[in-house]
Design an enzyme around this catalytic site. Structure first.
Site, mmCIF file in Angstrom:
data_model
loop_
_atom_site.group_PDB
_atom_site.id
_atom_site.type_symbol
_atom_site.label_atom_id
_atom_site.label_comp_id
_atom_site.label_asym_id
_atom_site.label_seq_id
_atom_site.Cartn_x
_atom_site.Cartn_y
_atom_site.Cartn_z
ATOM 1 N N CYS A 170 -8.229 22.985 -18.359
ATOM 2 C CA CYS A 170 -8.622 21.670 -18.901
ATOM 3 C C CYS A 170 -7.672 20.538 -18.508
ATOM 4 O O CYS A 170 -8.090 19.391 -18.413
ATOM 5 C CB CYS A 170 -8.808 21.724 -20.412
ATOM 6 S SG CYS A 170 -7.396 22.323 -21.348
ATOM 7 N N CYS A 178 -12.461 23.644 -20.218
ATOM 8 C CA CYS A 178 -11.514 24.742 -19.993
ATOM 9 C C CYS A 178 -12.003 25.771 -18.975
ATOM 10 O O CYS A 178 -11.625 26.941 -19.037
ATOM 11 C CB CYS A 178 -11.198 25.419 -21.324
ATOM 12 S SG CYS A 178 -10.453 24.306 -22.526
ATOM 13 N N LYS A 245 -8.886 31.492 -31.358
ATOM 14 C CA LYS A 245 -8.573 30.073 -31.192
ATOM 15 C C LYS A 245 -9.751 29.265 -31.691
ATOM 16 O O LYS A 245 -10.850 29.353 -31.135
ATOM 17 C CB LYS A 245 -8.304 29.772 -29.718
ATOM 18 C CG LYS A 245 -8.117 28.297 -29.433
ATOM 19 C CD LYS A 245 -7.691 28.048 -27.997
ATOM 20 C CE LYS A 245 -7.635 26.555 -27.719
ATOM 21 N NZ LYS A 245 -7.169 26.267 -26.363
ATOM 22 N N ARG A 255 -4.039 16.933 -26.828
ATOM 23 C CA ARG A 255 -4.908 16.433 -25.747
ATOM 24 C C ARG A 255 -4.462 15.058 -25.275
ATOM 25 O O ARG A 255 -4.566 14.739 -24.097
ATOM 26 C CB ARG A 255 -6.364 16.443 -26.205
ATOM 27 C CG ARG A 255 -6.875 17.860 -26.337
ATOM 28 C CD ARG A 255 -8.302 17.923 -26.865
ATOM 29 N NE ARG A 255 -8.598 19.295 -27.285
ATOM 30 C CZ ARG A 255 -9.657 19.637 -28.007
ATOM 31 N NH1 ARG A 255 -10.522 18.709 -28.391
ATOM 32 N NH2 ARG A 255 -9.852 20.893 -28.343
ATOM 33 N N ARG A 267 -15.580 21.212 -27.330
ATOM 34 C CA ARG A 267 -15.303 22.608 -26.963
ATOM 35 C C ARG A 267 -15.942 23.613 -27.935
ATOM 36 O O ARG A 267 -15.545 24.768 -27.986
ATOM 37 C CB ARG A 267 -13.798 22.842 -26.922
ATOM 38 C CG ARG A 267 -13.021 21.894 -26.023
ATOM 39 C CD ARG A 267 -11.691 22.505 -25.631
ATOM 40 N NE ARG A 267 -10.650 21.571 -25.261
ATOM 41 C CZ ARG A 267 -10.613 20.832 -24.153
ATOM 42 N NH1 ARG A 267 -11.598 20.889 -23.285
ATOM 43 N NH2 ARG A 267 -9.602 20.029 -23.922
ATOM 44 N N LYS A 298 -4.696 30.700 -33.722
ATOM 45 C CA LYS A 298 -4.395 29.279 -33.545
ATOM 46 C C LYS A 298 -5.551 28.443 -34.058
ATOM 47 O O LYS A 298 -6.688 28.782 -33.719
ATOM 48 C CB LYS A 298 -4.161 29.041 -32.053
ATOM 49 C CG LYS A 298 -4.140 27.631 -31.600
ATOM 50 C CD LYS A 298 -4.138 27.554 -30.089
ATOM 51 C CE LYS A 298 -4.206 26.097 -29.740
ATOM 52 N NZ LYS A 298 -4.617 25.837 -28.424
ATOM 53 N N TYR A 364 6.342 23.271 -32.303
ATOM 54 C CA TYR A 364 7.126 22.160 -31.743
ATOM 55 C C TYR A 364 8.392 21.905 -32.557
ATOM 56 O O TYR A 364 9.211 21.077 -32.189
ATOM 57 C CB TYR A 364 6.246 20.898 -31.682
ATOM 58 C CG TYR A 364 4.993 21.117 -30.847
ATOM 59 C CD1 TYR A 364 5.022 20.966 -29.469
ATOM 60 C CD2 TYR A 364 3.796 21.524 -31.441
ATOM 61 C CE1 TYR A 364 3.893 21.201 -28.701
ATOM 62 C CE2 TYR A 364 2.656 21.755 -30.689
ATOM 63 C CZ TYR A 364 2.712 21.599 -29.315
ATOM 64 O OH TYR A 364 1.588 21.850 -28.558
HETATM 65 C C1 PBG Z 1 -5.469 24.273 -23.493
HETATM 66 C C2 PBG Z 1 -4.694 24.323 -24.775
HETATM 67 C C3 PBG Z 1 -4.817 23.487 -25.884
HETATM 68 C C4 PBG Z 1 -3.834 23.871 -26.786
HETATM 69 C C5 PBG Z 1 -3.168 24.947 -26.216
HETATM 70 N N1 PBG Z 1 -3.732 25.209 -24.979
HETATM 71 C C6 PBG Z 1 -5.738 22.350 -26.125
HETATM 72 C C7 PBG Z 1 -7.169 22.599 -26.346
HETATM 73 O O1 PBG Z 1 -7.634 23.735 -26.341
HETATM 74 O O2 PBG Z 1 -7.881 21.607 -26.476
HETATM 75 C C8 PBG Z 1 -3.554 23.217 -28.117
HETATM 76 C C9 PBG Z 1 -2.110 23.168 -28.498
HETATM 77 C C10 PBG Z 1 -1.779 22.165 -29.557
HETATM 78 O O3 PBG Z 1 -2.649 21.436 -30.096
HETATM 79 O O4 PBG Z 1 -0.600 22.090 -29.891
HETATM 80 N N2 PBG Z 1 -6.725 24.887 -23.589
HETATM 81 ZN ZN ZN Z 2 -8.207 24.371 -22.026
#
Ligand code: PBG
Ligand code: ZN
Length: 373
Positions: A170, A178, A245, A255, A267, A298, A364
């Site tokens: 992505c 993605c 996820k 993003r 998504r 997540k 973080y």
């Molecule tokens: C990429 C990805 C994302 C995150 C981790 N890998 C963004 C998404 O899926 O839109 C999110 C991490 C975060 O928000 O800290 N696919």
């Molecule tokens: Zn992605």
């Protein structure tokens, strides 16, 4: 003096001076010392003593013993945003204290953290050059691109550091989704798995210790594992799957930071619906069967039941939880608004995530935690 008052008095005098504050609030006041025990507060030898809980957590050490596991520095993975502009170091407005960095900025930033006990980072590429994005996400495995450059650099300059890499398209696709899309705008799973497993393999060949697909295409764990086996790398490259996820609003700051907002749609057809506990359980079981070495859940704090499910279903695998960008931003915003103290909230949130079953934490807050632990 009654027996129970005598015991309280001894407990009061024995307590550590640092702990008097909390003991005083439980001990009888001096003027109340002659207060006779009532049946409501005393416990007779023959009566029910299962009501007595306080003794188990009356001291900071015994309080820590109540947790099944304590957060340690080894459990932490720090997510980093790496740009294709080597000298860049730009604050990310949506993520207080976090920066997008070019490769030249990495070692000076990370070396002091490694000295404080940092063990692992997760790399995210952020291509800023306008020509860097196309329909296939070609730049994802560009050998001159930021992720592969960063893997090589960190492996040679900070050899103690364990390098995990997020694997997704992505950040590199012109449409911001993605994977690779069909004409009708839906994900083409077969093509996406081919491409994503090539990207994972490129990171592994460059020296990543761990590849972590976050794209959510069906079958990608198997696709990646097979390529690692063929390349003779499967015995030393770990596959951490973003198995459960969920879609939702908590990835917004990420993003913005990574420039990966989809140019159309969302998504929801590949990330899991927030109510989908059953789907998450199926995804976890599927990814284990496809060869995942670590299962990730997540976001973290709104999905503690899923972390517990993951620990039960994948009891023989480590379970990771990702405290995502929106959770991080929310804790900062709450602290700034005076709702709570930042450190207290960070420690409380991480305790919840560990209690649910996680043994690995992506957050973080790693720099702060290295100071606090
Ligand atoms: C990429 C990805 C994302 C995150 C981790 N890998 C963004 C998404 O899926 O839109 C999110 C991490 C975060 O928000 O800290 N696919
Ligand atoms: Zn992605």
């Amino acid at each position: 003096m009654s027996f129970s008052n005598l015991v309280s008095d001894l407990a009061f005098r024995d307590s550590n001076p640092d702990e008097r504050g909390s003991q005083i609030s439980h001990a009888p006041s001096r003027t109340a010392r002659s207060y006779a025990s009532t049946n409501a507060t005393s416990v007779s030898i023959s009566g029910d003593i299962s009501s007595q809980l306080h003794a188990g957590y009356s001291h900071p050490l015994s309080r820590s013993w109540q947790a099944e596991r304590q957060l340690t520095k080894d459990m932490l993975i720090y997510p980093l945003f790496i740009t294709d502009n080597p000298d860049e170091e730009t604050p990310i407005p949506a993520l207080p204290n976090q920066h997008r960095r070019g490769v030249n900025r990495l070692v000076p930033f990370l070396a002091p953290l490694v000295r404080k006990g940092l063990r692992s980072v997760m790399l995210f590429g952020v291509p800023l050059h306008p020509s860097a994005k196309d329909a296939l996400g070609t730049a994802a495995d560009d050998p001159a691109g930021p992720v592969i450059q960063a893997i090589r650099l960190l492996r040679s300059r900070l050899p103690q550091l364990y390098i995990t890499t997020d694997v997704c398209l992505c950040e590199y696709t012109s449409h911001g989704h993605c994977g690779i899309l069909r004409e009708d705008g839906t994900l083409d799973n077969a093509q996406s798995v081919d491409r994503i497993s090539d990207v994972a393999l490129a990171y592994a060949v460059a020296g990543a210790h761990c590849v972590a697909p976050s794209d959510m295409n069906d079958g990608r764990v198997r696709g990646i594992k097979l390529k690692l086996i063929e390349a003779g790398l499967a015995h030393r490259v770990l596959l951490m799957s973003y198995s459960a996820k969920f879609s939702g609003c908590l990835y917004g700051p990420f993003r913005d930071a990574a420039g990966s907002v989809p140019s159309f749609g969302d998504r929801q057809c590949y990330q899991l619906p927030p109510g989908g506990r059953g789907l998450a359980r199926r995804a976890i079981q599927r990814d284990m069967a496809e060869g995942a070495d670590i299962i990730m859940v997540k976001p973290a704090s709104s999905y503690l039941d899923i972390i517990r499910d993951a620990k039960e279903l994948a009891e023989d695998l480590p379970v990771a939880a990702y405290q995502v960008s929106g959770e991080y931003a929310m804790i900062h915003a709450g602290a700034k608004a005076g709702v709570f103290d930042l450190k207290a909230m960070v420690l409380e949130s991480t305790q919840g995530i560990l209690r649910a079953g996680a043994g690995i934490l992506l957050t973080y807050f790693v720099p702060e935690l290295l100071d606090w632990l």
